[in-house]
Scaffold this motif. Structure first.
Motif, mmCIF file in Angstrom:
data_model
loop_
_atom_site.group_PDB
_atom_site.id
_atom_site.type_symbol
_atom_site.label_atom_id
_atom_site.label_comp_id
_atom_site.label_asym_id
_atom_site.label_seq_id
_atom_site.Cartn_x
_atom_site.Cartn_y
_atom_site.Cartn_z
ATOM 1 N N ALA A 319 0.851 -1.183 0.000
ATOM 2 C CA ALA A 319 0.000 0.000 0.000
ATOM 3 C C ALA A 319 0.886 1.232 0.000
ATOM 4 N N VAL A 320 0.478 2.260 -0.701
ATOM 5 C CA VAL A 320 1.189 3.538 -0.663
ATOM 6 C C VAL A 320 0.250 4.550 -0.019
ATOM 7 N N VAL A 321 0.721 5.160 1.068
ATOM 8 C CA VAL A 321 -0.107 6.112 1.807
ATOM 9 C C VAL A 321 0.474 7.505 1.626
ATOM 10 N N GLY A 322 -0.326 8.433 1.128
ATOM 11 C CA GLY A 322 0.152 9.782 0.836
ATOM 12 C C GLY A 322 0.534 9.858 -0.621
ATOM 13 N N LEU A 323 -0.246 10.571 -1.404
ATOM 14 C CA LEU A 323 -0.082 10.524 -2.861
ATOM 15 C C LEU A 323 0.397 11.844 -3.447
ATOM 16 N N GLY A 324 1.259 12.525 -2.712
ATOM 17 C CA GLY A 324 1.916 13.716 -3.263
ATOM 18 C C GLY A 324 3.077 13.283 -4.152
ATOM 19 N N LYS A 325 4.084 14.161 -4.242
ATOM 20 C CA LYS A 325 5.200 13.867 -5.139
ATOM 21 C C LYS A 325 5.908 12.555 -4.784
ATOM 22 N N MET A 326 6.147 12.351 -3.482
ATOM 23 C CA MET A 326 6.854 11.132 -3.088
ATOM 24 C C MET A 326 5.986 9.894 -3.275
ATOM 25 N N GLY A 327 4.703 10.051 -2.985
ATOM 26 C CA GLY A 327 3.789 8.921 -3.201
ATOM 27 C C GLY A 327 3.738 8.535 -4.669
ATOM 28 N N PHE A 382 3.950 1.788 2.519
ATOM 29 C CA PHE A 382 4.891 2.865 2.232
ATOM 30 C C PHE A 382 4.241 4.184 2.647
ATOM 31 N N VAL A 383 4.822 4.837 3.653
ATOM 32 C CA VAL A 383 4.240 6.075 4.173
ATOM 33 C C VAL A 383 4.937 7.254 3.503
ATOM 34 N N CYS A 384 4.220 7.939 2.648
ATOM 35 C CA CYS A 384 4.793 9.036 1.849
ATOM 36 C C CYS A 384 4.057 10.346 2.124
ATOM 37 N N SER A 385 3.390 10.430 3.218
ATOM 38 C CA SER A 385 2.583 11.608 3.556
ATOM 39 C C SER A 385 3.476 12.687 4.174
ATOM 40 N N ASP B 89 8.487 24.817 -9.290
ATOM 41 C CA ASP B 89 7.221 25.491 -8.991
ATOM 42 C C ASP B 89 6.313 24.611 -8.135
ATOM 43 N N SER B 90 6.339 23.313 -8.430
ATOM 44 C CA SER B 90 5.411 22.432 -7.708
ATOM 45 C C SER B 90 5.833 22.221 -6.263
ATOM 46 N N ALA B 91 7.113 22.480 -5.942
ATOM 47 C CA ALA B 91 7.550 22.351 -4.552
ATOM 48 C C ALA B 91 6.799 23.341 -3.680
ATOM 49 N N ASP B 92 6.405 24.416 -4.265
ATOM 50 C CA ASP B 92 5.676 25.457 -3.540
ATOM 51 C C ASP B 92 4.177 25.275 -3.707
ATOM 52 N N ALA B 93 3.770 25.208 -4.957
ATOM 53 C CA ALA B 93 2.341 25.282 -5.245
ATOM 54 C C ALA B 93 1.688 23.921 -5.471
ATOM 55 N N GLY B 94 2.462 22.857 -5.437
ATOM 56 C CA GLY B 94 1.889 21.540 -5.736
ATOM 57 C C GLY B 94 1.837 21.333 -7.237
ATOM 58 N N LEU B 95 1.563 20.100 -7.634
ATOM 59 C CA LEU B 95 1.579 19.766 -9.057
ATOM 60 C C LEU B 95 0.513 20.537 -9.827
ATOM 61 N N VAL B 96 -0.685 20.616 -9.232
ATOM 62 C CA VAL B 96 -1.766 21.340 -9.898
ATOM 63 C C VAL B 96 -1.491 22.846 -9.840
#
Lengths: 656, 288
Positions: A319-327, A382-385, B89-96
């Motif tokens: 499972a991947v938790v937290g779906l930002g850049k690292m997720g 995987f905790v990516c939050s 840019d996304s480091a600040d504002a996020g991907l969207v």
């Protein structure tokens, strides 16, 4: 033996052809539209169709046996079913007779044994009679419900249903007895039928070794896939009526009367003759579904002869938790590790889940780890939050006994990190942290050189980590210390702190000063870390300097035997005398000089290698260099740096 | 444009201008200093064309915009998006948020084009489908490049590889169609997972006009493994332009180019960072 196979691109055909080739047979595949997707010196593709007698006159001459797999279900229409199953079989039987081919293996269906039959069962029954009166050395096989771990067929269809729907629709009460048989067993029997004279002229019901209800089969499958779903039952009579109506008006109805009859009417079968005449270790459901979790969820396979690369030692679901850049990064990499399948994506924001699914990942999204654990139990989380929720999420997984990979740093505060470590130790659950530099080949090579003592007793270290990222007011959790734990150190250069800890051990004390240039967290930090032996490490970091579009890590260590400098670009050593296998004088090692074992690249090899290394560990492999102990020590050093900076550079001692 | 004949054999690459160089930060900074003004970069573009390069493969930056204004030429291949800038840019504002930032900076013509593309992709945009979102990003980035017309658009590796990781067949199919119809040029994909991408394209029956990916004698960045990649390269019906020829400085450009050609690469992308003298360096490759 040269064998003609009709229907080579189907579920059975795709499994049978490689087996025939492995057993040394030559195979001629009768290809209508879709080829079986194989290349082999002994495989010949012949364009043709069982409905086209002329094409069979081109395909049949010269073969020693025919395996007739081509079939049409009633979903393709009654007329098509009749044409393919009856006329097609007749054409092939006639062609065999014309060209002197004696051995004819015909795969039929247990539908022909039911008291009530739809178009499929009826036409296959007629075909059985055609074969039985052909005068050839025939064998007819009636497999029960055939399953396999391939990406097509029954299991793939049921797995897709389990993934997509919150509950599994079952026609009728689901209490009709079935005997699921593994694809490999069917292929094994077919291969024997080609060469054994004693089975000619017989019809065999091919049943798996365990009888169960369809309900039980679906439950076992869901259990194996880690997707427990409730069942809901559709009235059989009503479904039969519906299928009949659809069959009249639709060219390709979603369900046929044969499908419904198969669910509500028991087959009159006898598996004893096949078990008697084909003595072999029939695949149990447990064996057949073993390893299915990864395969059916889309895990990649590794071709034979591929160079060694870290991977889990058994199929795993994560499972991947937290779906930002690292997720996103971990999901992308995990999806490409052989033997690893993603069982679920977890993020409280639906849009984040939607974005990942929009990138093609066909896995369920859950709003919380609790929701996911209620539906299935992954082999690792995987905790990516953001950092401030590392501990609560990891806690939930550790309490459930599930190994946890936590993105760096371990937590946003030392207290949370210590609580996490204490719980993991108490429960004996493996935890590793995402200090990815430990997996970059060039930093690994530097670590090995230092461990071999190439520079001799340490005199001092200069280290830095820079990035051009923050040049004005910023927003978001990374720039809020209550959520991230700090600025450039917590979010970026904890990676460098890890390297220093890994290479040189824990500092005895630190002195640090920090500057806030653009936000409420530190944008720059300078420090001196004094090691137990007295040597000093100078530590400089900033994310507000121009000229570093990519993060740049540099460690320069001086010892009595010379100097070692490592960065992502190279490992350079200048040694007074040869030591630890390294030559005297200046030597340079480039990344291209080192092995690069990752099988998928995303922002370098690090993510792949750390994820695969972690999964190797939790399936019985060696522990990774980024385990709980070192991650906690890095957190303590980071905490000490922040305390020192907050006290305007006061020396902060660390407990040994 | 799918016939191999129309796919270039040699392009001058500008990845180092983004600060990305396997040869190291110093090398990237040296290139940035050397081509700090658009006129200087335009001269390099002209020299490359004079030495046989059929075009340049560049991402939108201010200096590239200036250079293209000085030397528009016919062989501009857009490598989109400018990923390092987008990541910053996304480091600040996020991907969207990073995308929204670009929308805010856009002029009325770009906004109008964006609206049209948005409308035609509305269902997939609303569904969060990458295949619908990336065309919007390409509109913004193409406007930012400032080229009047391009010979082709190549999707940058980090984006390609995200879609490849999800095995998003429809993404690749749709992007090919979108680029060809919207920008009137060839559609290509850059990747750092060349073996995987070629295998997937073969399996899916898709033929973009070209693929750009790493091929070098040291196997650097050759995924899933050097041998598997080379096997795919030999059987690929899609023309491949090889990059990362020098394996981060471990081999000479000539050696890397020879290796790539011998193993079935259709052409080469030679980065500015690999050429002390653009004209002489490219001429040397042409002669071999």
């Amino acid at each position: 033996m040269n064998v003609l196979v009709s229907g080579p691109a189907g579920f059975l055909g795709r499994a049978l052809i490689p087996r025939l080739l492995r057993e040394g047979h030559g195979v001629r595949a009768l290809v209508r539209r879709t080829s079986p997707g194989l290349e082999h010196p002994r495989l010949q593709l012949v364009s043709g169709d069982v409905l086209d007698a002329a094409s069979l006159d081109r395909a049949v001459p010269g073969v020693d046996a025919i395996v007739h797999l081509a079939t049409a279900s009633a979903r393709e229409g009654s007329d098509v079913a009749r044409a393919v199953n009856v006329d097609g079989t007749r054409n092939l039987v006639d062609a065999a007779r014309r060209h002197g081919v004696r051995r004819f293996v015909f795969t039929s269906t247990i539908s022909t044994t039911r008291a009530r039959m739809g178009p499929y069962g009826r036409t296959k029954r007629i075909a059985e009679d055609l074969v039985a009166t052909s005068g050839l050395d025939w064998v007819t096989l009636r497999p029960s419900l055939v399953y396999g771990s391939a990406d097509t067929g029954l299991v793939a269809m049921l797995a897709a249903t389990l993934r997509k729907l919150p509950a599994v629709p079952v026609i009728g009460r689901g209490d009709v007895a079935i005997d699921p048989i593994h694809l490999d067993d069917v292929c094994a029997v077919i291969c024997q039928c080609l060469v054994r004279d004693d089975v000619a002229g017989r019809t065999y019901d091919l049943l798996g070794p365990e009888q169960m209800t369809f309900n039980a089969f679906v439950d076992r499958l869901g259990e194996k896939l880690g997707m427990k779903r409730p069942r809901f039952h559709l009235p059989g009579g009503l479904m039969l009526l519906g299928a009949s109506v659809l069959g009249r008006f639709m060219k390709s109805p979603p369900i046929s009367t044969d499908n419904v009859i198969g669910m509500i009417s028991p087959a009159r079968v006898d598996g004893a003759p096949a078990r008697r005449d084909f003595p072999m270790a029939w695949t149990t459901l447990e064996q057949g579904l073993g390893g299915l979790g990864a395969a059916a969820n889309g895990a990649q396979a590794v071709p034979e002869g591929a160079p060694p690369s870290p991977r889990p030692r058994r199929p795993v679901r994560v499972a991947v938790v937290g779906l930002g850049k690292m997720g996103l990064a971990h999901t992308s990499v995990l999806a490409n590790i052989p033997g690893c399948a993603i069982a679920g994506l977890v993020d409280p924001t639906k849009a984040s889940g939607k974005r990942l699914l929009g990138m093609g990942h066909k896995v369920p999204w859950y709003a919380s780890l609790d929701d996911m654990l209620a539906a299935c139990r992954p082999d690792a989380v995987f905790v990516c939050s953001p950092q401030h929720v590392h501990w609560p999420i990891a806690k939930r997984a550790i309490e459930a006994g599930i190994p946890v990979f936590v993105e760096k740093p371990l937590a946003h505060t030392l207290a949370d990190a210590e609580a996490l470590a204490a719980l993991a130790r108490a429960k004996g659950v493996p935890v590793a942290c995402g200090y990815t530099l430990a997996y970059w080949p060039v930093f690994v090579a530097a670590g090995e050189a230092l461990a071999a003592g190439v520079i001799g007793p340490l005199r001092g270290v200069r280290s830095s980590m820079y990035l051009s990222q923050v040049f004005g007011p910023k927003q978001g959790w990374m720039y809020d210390a209550t959520r991230s734990g700090g600025g450039v150190v917590a979010n970026l250069s904890s990676h460098l702190l890890f390297l220093l800890e890994w290479y040189f051990g824990s500092p005895a004390s630190v002195v640090a000063t920090a500057r806030r240039l653009h936000s409420s967290v530190e944008d720059e930090l300078s420090a001196v870390l004094q090691l137990q032996g007295g040597a000093e490490i100078r530590f400089e970091t900033s994310w507000s300097v121009p000229g570093y579009p990519l993060s740049d890590v540099r460690v320069e260590a001086e010892g009595e035997n010379g100097r070692l400098t490592v960065s992502a670009e190279s490992l350079e050593m200048d040694l007074h005398e040869a030591r630890g296998g390294c030559p005297a004088g200046r030597s340079v090692v480039l990344p291209a000089d080192l092995p690069h074992p990752a099988r998928f690249e995303l922002n370098g090899e690090g993510y792949y290698l750390e994820d695969a290394g972690f999964l190797d560990w939790v399936t019985g492999g060696p522990p990774p260099p980024t385990g709980l102990d070192i991650a906690l020590r890095v957190q303590r050093t980071m905490d000490a740096l922040y305390r020192s900076a907050a006290a305007c550079g006061a020396r902060v001692e660390l407990a040994p | 444009m799918s016939a191999n004949g129309s796919v270039p054999r040699l392009l001058l690459g500008g990845e180092t201008l983004l600060g990305l160089s396997r040869a190291g930060r110093e090398s990237a900074q040296g290139v940035a200093r050397r081509y700090a003004d658009g006129a200087g970069l335009a001269r390099a573009f002209t020299a490359a064309r004079g030495a046989g390069a059929e075009g340049v493969l560049v991402s939108p930056t201010s200096v590239v915009r200036q250079a293209l204004a000085h030397a528009p030429g016919n062989g501009t291949w857009a490598l989109l998006p400018n990923v390092p800038e987008y990541v910053r840019d996304s480091a600040d504002a996020g991907l969207v948020g990073a995308a929204v930032l670009r929308v805010k900076r856009s002029g009325p013509v770009t906004l109008a084009r964006l609206a049209m593309t948005g409308v035609t992709h509305a269902p997939s945009v609303l569904a969060g489908d990458f295949a619908g979102l990336v065309p919007l990003l390409l509109e913004l980035e193409m406007a930012s490049l400032g080229a009047r017309r391009v010979a082709g658009v190549v999707l940058a590796a980090p984006i390609t590889d995200l879609a490849l990781a999800g095995r998003h067949r429809r993404f690749f199919e749709h992007l090919c169609g979108f680029v060809r119809s919207r920008f009137g040029g060839a559609a290509g994909f850059e990747t750092h997972n060349l073996g995987h991408l070629l295998a997937a394209l073969r399996e899916w029956g898709l033929k973009p006009d070209l693929v750009v990916g790493p091929v070098n004698p040291r196997g650097l960045l050759m995924k899933p493994s050097a041998d598997e990649l080379l096997a795919e390269l030999h059987r690929s019906p899609v023309p491949v332009l090889a990059k990362e020829l020098r394996a981060g400085g471990a081999v000479s450009l000539a050696e890397g180019a020879r290796f790539a050609r011998e193993h079935g690469a259709h052409g080469l992308v030679v980065d500015l960072g690999d050429l002390d003298d653009v004209e002489a360096g490219l001429r040397a490759l042409q002669m071999r």
